[in-house]
Design a protein around this motif. Structure first.
Motif, PDB file in Angstrom:
ATOM      1  N   ILE A 363      74.985  43.263  24.882  1.00 23.77           N
ATOM      2  CA  ILE A 363      74.042  42.496  25.687  1.00 23.77           C
ATOM      3  C   ILE A 363      73.101  41.685  24.797  1.00 23.77           C
ATOM      4  O   ILE A 363      72.754  40.541  25.106  1.00 23.77           O
ATOM      5  CB  ILE A 363      73.238  43.415  26.649  1.00 23.77           C
ATOM      6  CG1 ILE A 363      72.414  42.547  27.614  1.00 23.77           C
ATOM      7  CG2 ILE A 363      72.375  44.409  25.901  1.00 23.77           C
ATOM      8  CD1 ILE A 363      71.717  43.338  28.712  1.00 23.77           C
ATOM      9  N   ARG A 364      72.719  42.246  23.661  1.00 23.45           N
ATOM     10  CA  ARG A 364      71.858  41.502  22.735  1.00 23.45           C
ATOM     11  C   ARG A 364      72.640  40.362  22.087  1.00 23.45           C
ATOM     12  O   ARG A 364      72.157  39.223  21.983  1.00 23.45           O
ATOM     13  CB  ARG A 364      71.306  42.444  21.667  1.00 23.45           C
ATOM     14  CG  ARG A 364      70.278  41.804  20.746  1.00 23.45           C
ATOM     15  CD  ARG A 364      69.731  42.836  19.761  1.00 23.45           C
ATOM     16  NE  ARG A 364      68.598  42.310  19.017  1.00 23.45           N
ATOM     17  CZ  ARG A 364      68.685  41.596  17.904  1.00 23.45           C
ATOM     18  NH1 ARG A 364      69.873  41.289  17.413  1.00 23.45           N
ATOM     19  NH2 ARG A 364      67.593  41.164  17.280  1.00 23.45           N
ATOM     20  N   HIS A 367      73.433  37.442  24.597  1.00 23.01           N
ATOM     21  CA  HIS A 367      72.231  36.682  24.928  1.00 23.01           C
ATOM     22  C   HIS A 367      71.864  35.725  23.799  1.00 23.01           C
ATOM     23  O   HIS A 367      71.528  34.562  24.038  1.00 23.01           O
ATOM     24  CB  HIS A 367      71.046  37.623  25.204  1.00 23.01           C
ATOM     25  CG  HIS A 367      70.910  38.044  26.634  1.00 23.01           C
ATOM     26  ND1 HIS A 367      71.702  39.024  27.196  1.00 23.01           N
ATOM     27  CD2 HIS A 367      70.074  37.612  27.625  1.00 23.01           C
ATOM     28  CE1 HIS A 367      71.362  39.188  28.472  1.00 23.01           C
ATOM     29  NE2 HIS A 367      70.375  38.339  28.755  1.00 23.01           N
ATOM     30  N   CYS A 371      72.507  31.932  24.758  1.00 24.23           N
ATOM     31  CA  CYS A 371      71.239  31.355  25.198  1.00 24.23           C
ATOM     32  C   CYS A 371      70.170  31.312  24.117  1.00 24.23           C
ATOM     33  O   CYS A 371      69.101  30.734  24.334  1.00 24.23           O
ATOM     34  CB  CYS A 371      70.695  32.133  26.397  1.00 24.23           C
ATOM     35  SG  CYS A 371      71.760  32.064  27.860  1.00 24.23           S
ATOM     36  N   PRO A 375      67.476  39.646  25.463  1.00 21.85           N
ATOM     37  CA  PRO A 375      67.517  40.047  26.876  1.00 21.85           C
ATOM     38  C   PRO A 375      66.221  40.729  27.296  1.00 21.85           C
ATOM     39  O   PRO A 375      65.523  41.328  26.476  1.00 21.85           O
ATOM     40  CB  PRO A 375      68.697  41.031  26.914  1.00 21.85           C
ATOM     41  CG  PRO A 375      68.753  41.606  25.534  1.00 21.85           C
ATOM     42  CD  PRO A 375      68.351  40.486  24.611  1.00 21.85           C
ATOM     43  N   LEU A 399      74.893  34.304  32.199  1.00 28.64           N
ATOM     44  CA  LEU A 399      74.202  33.611  31.117  1.00 28.64           C
ATOM     45  C   LEU A 399      74.573  32.131  31.058  1.00 28.64           C
ATOM     46  O   LEU A 399      73.739  31.281  30.744  1.00 28.64           O
ATOM     47  CB  LEU A 399      74.516  34.280  29.778  1.00 28.64           C
ATOM     48  CG  LEU A 399      73.957  35.693  29.588  1.00 28.64           C
ATOM     49  CD1 LEU A 399      74.437  36.291  28.263  1.00 28.64           C
ATOM     50  CD2 LEU A 399      72.427  35.683  29.638  1.00 28.64           C
ATOM     51  N   ARG A 402      72.354  30.039  33.187  1.00 28.51           N
ATOM     52  CA  ARG A 402      70.922  30.033  32.928  1.00 28.51           C
ATOM     53  C   ARG A 402      70.507  28.732  32.234  1.00 28.51           C
ATOM     54  O   ARG A 402      71.279  28.150  31.464  1.00 28.51           O
ATOM     55  CB  ARG A 402      70.525  31.228  32.057  1.00 28.51           C
ATOM     56  CG  ARG A 402      70.617  32.550  32.795  1.00 28.51           C
ATOM     57  CD  ARG A 402      70.127  33.709  31.944  1.00 28.51           C
ATOM     58  NE  ARG A 402      68.730  33.573  31.511  1.00 28.51           N
ATOM     59  CZ  ARG A 402      67.973  34.592  31.115  1.00 28.51           C
ATOM     60  NH1 ARG A 402      68.484  35.819  31.089  1.00 28.51           N
ATOM     61  NH2 ARG A 402      66.726  34.390  30.740  1.00 28.51           N
ATOM     62  N   TYR A 405      70.873  28.480  28.393  1.00 31.10           N
ATOM     63  CA  TYR A 405      72.177  28.134  27.823  1.00 31.10           C
ATOM     64  C   TYR A 405      72.237  26.650  27.514  1.00 31.10           C
ATOM     65  O   TYR A 405      72.640  26.235  26.413  1.00 31.10           O
ATOM     66  CB  TYR A 405      73.302  28.526  28.786  1.00 31.10           C
ATOM     67  CG  TYR A 405      74.590  27.779  28.539  1.00 31.10           C
ATOM     68  CD1 TYR A 405      75.436  28.125  27.490  1.00 31.10           C
ATOM     69  CD2 TYR A 405      74.949  26.693  29.355  1.00 31.10           C
ATOM     70  CE1 TYR A 405      76.607  27.416  27.253  1.00 31.10           C
ATOM     71  CE2 TYR A 405      76.119  25.985  29.131  1.00 31.10           C
ATOM     72  CZ  TYR A 405      76.947  26.348  28.077  1.00 31.10           C
ATOM     73  OH  TYR A 405      78.095  25.634  27.829  1.00 31.10           O
ATOM     74  N   SER A 788      66.152  45.663  21.950  1.00 35.37           N
ATOM     75  CA  SER A 788      67.097  45.714  23.084  1.00 35.37           C
ATOM     76  C   SER A 788      67.771  47.072  23.239  1.00 35.37           C
ATOM     77  O   SER A 788      68.946  47.153  23.585  1.00 35.37           O
ATOM     78  CB  SER A 788      68.160  44.615  22.931  1.00 35.37           C
ATOM     79  OG  SER A 788      67.567  43.364  22.734  1.00 35.37           O
TER      80      SER A 788
END
Length: 830
Positions: A363-364, A367, A371, A375, A399, A402, A405, A788
């Motif tokens: 997830i880190r 992100h 982006c 997170p 993502l 968003r 991005y 994170s």
């Protein structure tokens, strides 16, 4: 450009002392280990026919073994001419005819004796030494005309040659006609400095360049003796150079491979030019190649061997493996063609991929990669508790929708396009950023964006894409920029001379520039600057005339596609339209590969071709099937950036952990594990702002503007510059510095950017204390929002222990977050 300059001025080594047989063992026991017991031995050619004077051939001997592997036995074979055969034999199986004869060449290797039929005919016929095909080639082999020697524009010690023999007519005049600079003596050829200096018989700054008995030495000596004749105008042109045996994989203990080089000419003649060719390795640390074309691997790996005969350059891929005993292949599941191609390569190399990364890492990572942000802590907790097996793919989709991005990928493209107020004016930067971001957000095909850039005209304020022609105004700069950005080709070397390590010539360079020769700029009367002396908008327009002249030949160059035909331009047609049509079509072999390689670089941390914008035969890709598959999928998708990101992020390859295993601990080329890399300057500053809840203030920009949203890099922010924010002066990813340095350490330890945010009363720590959160709650939020993840038991014990001892609890919390910000876990993408 710095890299290219270094390549063009590589220091000369003393070629005469470079062994022809590299490090071939001479001990019989060692030879026996390498040779082994082949089940079959093949000799190439199966019958050797030598035609004409100075005819020669590099013989190749190979063995086939019970496991199907092939070993080159040429360096270990013994060659002996049988009765009646008149040839000259050199180490390594190089055979030269000395007279008309017919007989057998005895070849001994692996305890076997074989006979190679040889027929030498026409050896007694007259065939003068060719200045272009033999003498110039000899000067190439000796390095006499390299950029660091007599090939430099000003020459050396009053003697100048064309760089790498690019202008044989000039060389002939210099050697034989120049009053002061000639290095030949027609009355007494043996006293020619051309030969005496090259052999080290008189003082020579470059040292000895040729061995006394070398084929190249004899060619120069005979040319001098024949009266230093020029070639006839009817001299057949060189049409093709062929390498034998072609691509090959070698297995331990066979780490040598002899190459044989032949040249084909316009009259149908084929001649061995092995000893007239230059050899170089794409990675000398992995494998070196001798003057005679004998490749020796120093460690397992893969290289491209570049072979140059006159102006023709060809390459061959060779690899060497040392299979590990009891190796058992084990890998994560293959999710798509990315994994299929990557894992196939790793399996061949005997390298096990790392395991799939944890959810915290994923997830880190995703992100930051998509982006440029960390997170939210709540998003991390929700993702970790989610049991949906498809949650990673869903996160990628979220993502990509968003706004961050679009901001982040606009920044990436703006860097290499070189969007800057220094060239475009401040308003131009803003309108260009908005134009590009709009396309990224709408997921416009990359081909359409590039087409719009290449064909834009009008006001640079009203038509933002036209700023492309304000950043690079002259046709040569535009040719270089376009080739590097969209084709992955660095053409700068070919501006002054033919490219030394690639097929691109001066003609190619100026033919590419010809597409832009009719583009003009003029001030926009409707969009002037605030003061008369301040530039405003410009009008980009197409003139009715304008040509590019090749400076060496004086020839007007027609627009020509790189590696392709001359463009068919209709009368009155904008040449740029023809270029854009070809550039963004599937017929262009460069655009799709260069673009997916750049996307892969930003997601995986390293290009399949690296550097990312340096495609050339002497810089081979790490995985050809992967690059080809990505390119074809990209074309099929309509050059869809989001689609390509989804494909890569869905792969197990992208999701591999940065933790290494015993087999991939020394591997950094084939994507066997995740890549740890320092956050970019903008990512890092935004991450610090998010972790502390204190926004950075940028002069002239609205509050809340993130570093990744800056219109250009002229905000003169000391933190961003310290961490490698590029100046946007080069169309190269290399301009963004990624190496750690002392200034960065000082910023992290005691710099105002971090310390002021940690001490701010209304920051995250201040808010949590004000909300009367428990120590455990504060610690969990700080960890989630900074690295994170939640703190481990050990993390909690250390942090809470520090709090218990502190007199000032607020300062203790600042210490804890400061320590987290200074960890590799925070500073690096992993």
């Amino acid at each position: 450009m710095k890299t290219l300059a270094k390549l063009c001025l590589l220091p000369i080594v003393l070629l005469a002392t470079t062994g022809l047989r590299a490090g071939v063992p001479t001990d019989p026991a060692e030879i026996a280990k390498v040779v082994g017991q082949p089940t079959r031995i093949d000799i190439t050619p199966s019958k050797l026919i030598l035609v004409g004077p100075r005819s020669a051939r590099q013989v190749l001997v190979q063995g086939t073994y019970t496991d199907g592997s092939i070993r080159d036995l040429t360096p270990f074979a013994q060659f002996e001419a049988q009765k009646g055969l008149e040839v000259r034999l050199s180490d390594g199986g190089f055979v030269e005819a000395t007279a008309n004869s017919n007989g057998n060449l005895e070849v001994k290797v692996a305890g076997k004796v074989m006979q190679l039929p040889v027929e030498a005919v026409g050896v007694d016929k007259a065939r003068p030494i060719s200045f272009r095909h033999e003498v110039v080639a000899s000067l190439n082999v000796g390095g006499c005309n390299m950029g660091a020697c007599h090939g430099t524009p000003s020459g050396k010690n009053g003697f100048k040659l064309s760089l790498r023999g690019s202008d044989p007519s000039l060389d002939f005049a210099q050697l034989t006609r120049d009053v002061l600079a000639r290095r030949t003596v027609s009355q007494d050829p043996k006293q020619s400095l051309m030969l005496l200096k090259a052999l080290g018989q008189v003082p020579h700054e470059g040292g000895q360049r040729f061995a006394f008995s070398a084929v190249t030495t004899r060619a120069i000596r005979e040319w001098l003796a024949e009266g230093m004749k020029n070639d006839e105008p009817t001299l057949p042109a060189l049409t093709k150079v062929v390498i034998e045996p072609g691509s090959r994989m070698l297995l331990k203990p066979s780490k040598w491979q002899q190459l044989s080089i032949s040249a084909q000419f316009a009259d149908g003649a084929i001649r061995d030019v092995t000893r007239f060719s230059n050899f170089s390795s794409s990675d000398p640390a992995v494998a070196e190649v001798s003057l005679s074309g004998l490749v020796e691997f120093r460690q397992p790996g893969e290289v491209a061997i570049l072979v140059r005969y006159l102006e023709e350059l060809v390459t061959v891929r060779l690899s060497y493996l040392e299979p590990k005993a009891n190796f058992v292949w084990k890998a994560p599941p293959e999710t798509n063609f990315v994994d299929k191609t990557v894992f196939a390569k790793l399996k061949t190399l005997g390298i096990l991929p790392s395991e799939i990364c944890s959810d915290e890492d994923f997830i880190r990572r995703v992100h930051l990669d998509l982006c440029g942000i960390l997170p939210d802590g709540a998003a991390v907790k929700a993702f970790l508790s989610d049991k949906d097996p498809g949650k990673r793919a869903k996160l990628v989709d979220t993502l990509l929708d968003r706004p961050e991005y679009a901001d982040f990928w606009t920044l990436k493209w703006s860097d290499v396009i070189r969007s800057s107020r220094k060239t475009m004016q401040l308003k131009g930067v803003f309108v260009f950023q908005n134009w590009l971001r709009g396309h990224i957000e709408a997921n416009t095909g990359i081909d359409k964006i590039v087409r719009e850039l290449l064909t834009s005209s009008g006001s640079t304020f009203s038509n933002p894409a036209a700023n492309y022609f304000r950043i690079a105004k002259d046709s040569q700069n535009l040719a270089e920029t376009t080739a590097q950005l969209f084709f992955g080709i660095r053409m700068q070397c070919a501006k002054c001379h033919n490219h030394p390590f690639e097929r691109w010539s001066q003609d190619d360079y100026y033919s590419m520039a010809a597409f832009f020769s009719q583009v003009g700029n003029k001030p926009d009367p409707n969009q002037m600057g605030p003061k008369p002396e301040t530039p405003g908008s410009e009008i980009v327009f197409v003139r009715r005339e304008g040509e590019v002249t090749q400076p060496r030949t004086g020839k007007v160059m027609p627009p020509k596609y790189m590696g392709g035909p001359i463009a068919k331009i209709e009368p009155g047609q904008d040449r740029r339209e023809a270029l854009a049509n070809w550039a963004t079509s599937a017929a262009n072999p460069f655009f799709a590969k260069a673009t997916v390689n750049r996307i892969w670089f930003h997601l995986a941390g390293k290009g399949i071709v690296d550097p990312v914008d340096d495609f050339r035969e002497s810089n081979p890709s790490a995985n050809d099937p992967l690059l080809e598959a990505l390119a074809q999928d990209f074309i099929k998708s309509g050059y869809d950036l989001k689609h390509m990101i989804r494909v890569v992020c869905a792969s197990s390859t992208y999701q591999l952990s940065t933790n290494i295993n015993e087999t991939n601990k020394d591997e950094s080329r084939y994507f066997s594990h995740g890549v740890s890399k320092l956050l970019t300057a903008e990512q890092l500053l935004d991450a610090i702002c998010k972790a502390t809840e204190i926004q950075e203030k940028f002069q002239g920009l609205p509050p809340g503007t993130r570093a990744t949203q800056l219109p250009d890099t002229e905000v003169n922010h000391i933190f961003l510059k310290t961490f490698g924010q590029p100046a946007r002066e080069l169309a190269c990813e290399c301009e963004r510095e990624s190496d750690s340095n002392l200034a960065q350490a000082l910023q992290l330890i005691n710099g105002p950017t971090i310390n002021d945010k940690l001490k701010a009363p209304d920051n995250r720590i201040g808010r949590l204390i004000k909300e009367k959160k428990s120590d455990s709650q504060i610690l969990e939020e700080i960890y989630l929002e900074t690295v994170s993840r939640t703190p481990t038991k050990e993390d909690s014990a250390i942090a809470l222990g520090h709090l218990a001892k502190a007199k000032d609890k607020r300062k203790a919390w600042e210490d804890i977050q400061w320590a987290l910000i200074n960890t590799k876990e925070f500073l690096f993408r992993h």
